[in-house]
Design a protein around this motif. Structure first.
Motif, mmCIF file in Angstrom:
data_model
loop_
_atom_site.group_PDB
_atom_site.id
_atom_site.type_symbol
_atom_site.label_atom_id
_atom_site.label_comp_id
_atom_site.label_asym_id
_atom_site.label_seq_id
_atom_site.Cartn_x
_atom_site.Cartn_y
_atom_site.Cartn_z
ATOM 1 N N ASP A 164 -22.192 -6.263 -7.181
ATOM 2 C CA ASP A 164 -23.181 -6.664 -5.969
ATOM 3 C C ASP A 164 -22.896 -8.103 -5.512
ATOM 4 N N ASN A 165 -23.761 -8.433 -4.185
ATOM 5 C CA ASN A 165 -23.535 -9.246 -3.447
ATOM 6 C C ASN A 165 -22.418 -10.224 -4.133
ATOM 7 N N THR A 166 -20.842 -9.776 -4.261
ATOM 8 C CA THR A 166 -19.987 -10.425 -4.985
ATOM 9 C C THR A 166 -19.135 -10.933 -4.255
ATOM 10 N N THR A 167 -18.531 -12.022 -3.334
ATOM 11 C CA THR A 167 -17.731 -11.968 -2.910
ATOM 12 C C THR A 167 -16.121 -12.365 -3.376
ATOM 13 N N TYR A 168 -15.107 -10.950 -2.943
ATOM 14 C CA TYR A 168 -14.031 -11.653 -3.815
ATOM 15 C C TYR A 168 -12.289 -11.495 -2.728
ATOM 16 N N SER A 169 -11.328 -13.034 -3.067
ATOM 17 C CA SER A 169 -10.600 -13.370 -2.048
ATOM 18 C C SER A 169 -9.591 -11.866 -2.749
ATOM 19 N N PHE A 170 -8.419 -11.471 -1.426
ATOM 20 C CA PHE A 170 -7.922 -10.463 -1.579
ATOM 21 C C PHE A 170 -6.236 -11.142 -0.473
ATOM 22 N N ASP A 171 -5.139 -10.916 -1.423
ATOM 23 C CA ASP A 171 -4.369 -11.022 -0.787
ATOM 24 C C ASP A 171 -3.068 -9.249 -0.873
ATOM 25 N N ILE A 172 -2.927 -9.006 0.008
ATOM 26 C CA ILE A 172 -2.370 -7.753 -0.153
ATOM 27 C C ILE A 172 -0.888 -7.629 0.122
ATOM 28 N N VAL A 173 0.961 -7.660 0.112
ATOM 29 C CA VAL A 173 1.940 -7.385 0.517
ATOM 30 C C VAL A 173 2.198 -5.788 1.237
ATOM 31 N N HIS A 174 3.271 -5.905 2.337
ATOM 32 C CA HIS A 174 3.509 -4.420 2.049
ATOM 33 C C HIS A 174 4.483 -4.657 2.930
ATOM 34 N N THR A 175 5.523 -4.062 2.343
ATOM 35 C CA THR A 175 6.724 -3.597 2.760
ATOM 36 C C THR A 175 7.043 -2.446 2.020
ATOM 37 N N PRO A 176 8.455 -2.347 3.415
ATOM 38 C CA PRO A 176 9.254 -0.962 2.339
ATOM 39 C C PRO A 176 9.641 -0.270 1.035
ATOM 40 N N SER A 177 9.736 -1.340 0.526
ATOM 41 C CA SER A 177 9.563 -1.283 -1.062
ATOM 42 C C SER A 177 8.536 -2.202 -1.953
ATOM 43 N N LEU A 178 7.499 -2.373 -1.532
ATOM 44 C CA LEU A 178 6.752 -3.333 -2.670
ATOM 45 C C LEU A 178 5.282 -3.240 -1.425
ATOM 46 N N ILE A 179 4.471 -2.954 -2.422
ATOM 47 C CA ILE A 179 2.585 -2.886 -2.502
ATOM 48 C C ILE A 179 2.418 -3.985 -3.351
ATOM 49 N N GLN A 180 1.588 -4.728 -3.288
ATOM 50 C CA GLN A 180 0.841 -5.745 -4.109
ATOM 51 C C GLN A 180 -0.310 -6.287 -3.861
ATOM 52 N N VAL A 181 -1.103 -6.070 -4.524
ATOM 53 C CA VAL A 181 -2.858 -6.820 -4.657
ATOM 54 C C VAL A 181 -2.951 -7.597 -5.053
ATOM 55 N N LYS A 182 -3.634 -8.611 -4.486
ATOM 56 C CA LYS A 182 -4.345 -10.117 -5.374
ATOM 57 C C LYS A 182 -5.693 -9.757 -4.955
ATOM 58 N N VAL A 183 -6.550 -10.150 -6.499
ATOM 59 C CA VAL A 183 -7.313 -10.113 -6.044
ATOM 60 C C VAL A 183 -8.230 -11.171 -7.119
ATOM 61 N N ASP A 184 -9.232 -12.604 -6.335
ATOM 62 C CA ASP A 184 -9.418 -13.589 -6.589
ATOM 63 C C ASP A 184 -7.997 -14.478 -7.281
#
Length: 257
Positions: A164-184
């Protein structure tokens, strides 16, 4: 199969060491919603708060085919009320949320394990699922096989809920052959199309996802096009090359006798 593995490895390397176009703030003022949700775009048009507690809903840019894009920003649950799902959709088309013939990708994050009458049991943590039939609400709650097919859980947050009440940064990559997710800044999901069992990840819009969770803010949203050099092919040895190698071997044996 070996060539597919090599090509997937080369693509991952390209994304890690390749370049991306300059990031740009995303104007959310023209985005639309599907399903239930109250999405209020904030001043500056690069953040939105969802304040409705109900069945699944998404907020997205209708008609945007954004595969080949990297997305960044922040997500915060600004309440201590409830413990349900927040997240994102990728490769999403208009009115696909509850379609019986859906084909999009769901990144969802639940705060706590929970069993709910009529819906089944849900697990805390962050995961990636392929939505192929969104007609039943229970499929989103329990990640029901054959409808919301879970393909991976996060490396570190797979059984850890958001706070709760915590901010997370996210970075998402979406290509035909890769889905990648970074959190903080930490890679939590990195799934190839081969690992996911599909020819390629579907094209469509990226968007925000809420299910039974109110007061969620998505802020400082930027996106950038991934610039990928061509992936080199893995050539098969030609008949002429095999013949030449064999002839050279015979000649060497004759000369050494």
């Amino acid at each position: 199969m070996k060539n597919n593995y090599i090509k997937a490895t080369l693509l991952s390397s390209t994304l890690l060491f390749g370049s991306v176009a300059q990031a740009a703030l995303v104007d959310l003022s023209t985005w639309e919603s599907n399903g239930q949700g109250t999405w209020t775009v904030q001043s500056g048009n690069d953040s939105v708060i969802q304040t409705f507690n109900g069945v699944p809903g998404v907020f997205f840019e209708n008609g945007n085919n954004a595969r080949g894009t990297a997305i960044s920003g922040e997500i915060t649950v600004k309440t201590t009320s409830d413990d349900d799902f927040i997240g994102f959709v990728l490769g999403y088309q208009n009115n696909e949320l509850h379609s019986a013939s859906a084909d999009y990708w769901l990144i969802d994050w639940k705060q706590n394990d929970q069993t709910y009458p009529g819906l089944g049991s849900s697990l805390d943590g962050l995961s990636l699922s392929h939505v192929v039939d969104g007609s039943a609400e229970s499929s989103f709650w329990a990640h029901t096989a054959g409808a919301v097919n879970e393909v991976a859980r996060a490396n570190n947050l797979g059984s850890t809920g958001w706070v709760d009440n915590t901010t997370y940064s996210f970075d998402i990559v979406h290509t035909p052959s890769l889905i990648q997710v970074k959190v903080d800044g930490v890679v939590e999901l990195s799934v190839s199309n081969i690992d996911a069992g599909v020819a390629e990840f579907s094209d469509g819009a990226y968007g925000f996802y809420n299910y039974s969770q109110l007061n969620v803010e998505y802020a400082g949203i930027t996106d950038r096009v991934i610039v990928q050099p061509p992936i080199p092919s893995v050539p098969e040895p030609s008949t002429l090359a095999i013949f030449a190698l064999g002839f050279a071997g015979l000649l060497t044996r004759k000369l050494t006798k």
